[in-house]
Design an enzyme around this catalytic site. Structure first.
Site, PDB file in Angstrom:
ATOM      1  N   CYS A  93       0.839  -1.204   0.000  1.00 28.01           N
ATOM      2  CA  CYS A  93       0.000   0.000   0.000  1.00 28.01           C
ATOM      3  C   CYS A  93       0.876   1.258   0.000  1.00 28.01           C
ATOM      4  O   CYS A  93       1.510   1.567   1.007  1.00 28.01           O
ATOM      5  CB  CYS A  93      -0.915  -0.055   1.222  1.00 28.01           C
ATOM      6  SG  CYS A  93      -1.769   1.473   1.612  1.00 28.01           S
ATOM      7  N   CYS A 147       0.038   3.814   2.663  1.00 27.01           N
ATOM      8  CA  CYS A 147       0.454   3.314   3.983  1.00 27.01           C
ATOM      9  C   CYS A 147       1.937   3.609   4.214  1.00 27.01           C
ATOM     10  O   CYS A 147       2.338   3.997   5.307  1.00 27.01           O
ATOM     11  CB  CYS A 147       0.227   1.807   4.095  1.00 27.01           C
ATOM     12  SG  CYS A 147      -1.494   1.305   3.945  1.00 27.01           S
TER      13      CYS A 147
END
Length: 104
Positions: free
Chosen positions: A31, A34
């Site tokens: 991600c 993230c």
């Protein structure tokens, strides 16, 4: 103490039974947002050491925990106190907004 890796084996002890508020960051290695958000979480963990416990949950390794918290998108941040969810935030947020979530 830095950021704790939270999994189903230590969840009860580290999160539900914690005497301190807990900030959980649900994330995954693939991600991009993230990875952008991770330094913010790390910084908060360092600055709030002794006041707030900060943990990260890799949703690929802990799908049950992600499901338990209804995580549909990542990054998702959840703040708990005494085992109860106080607030949840989805998406990358500036540091001051995450700190605002911790004002209990």
């Amino acid at each position: 103490m830095s950021v704790l890796t939270v999994n189903k084996n230590n969840f009860n002890k580290e999160v539900l039974l914690s005497k301190q508020p807990v900030l959980l960051d649900f994330w995954a290695p693939w991600c991009g947002p993230c990875r952008m958000f991770s330094p913010v979480i790390d910084e908060i963990a360092k600055e709030k050491e002794g006041q707030v416990k900060v943990g990260k949950v890799n949703i690929d390794e802990e799908p049950e925990l992600a499901q338990q918290f209804g995580v549909m998108s990542i990054p998702t941040v959840v703040v708990l106190k005494d085992g109860q969810v106080l607030t949840t935030s989805v998406g990358v947020k500036p540091k001051h907004m995450v700190e605002e979530m911790l004002k209990l």
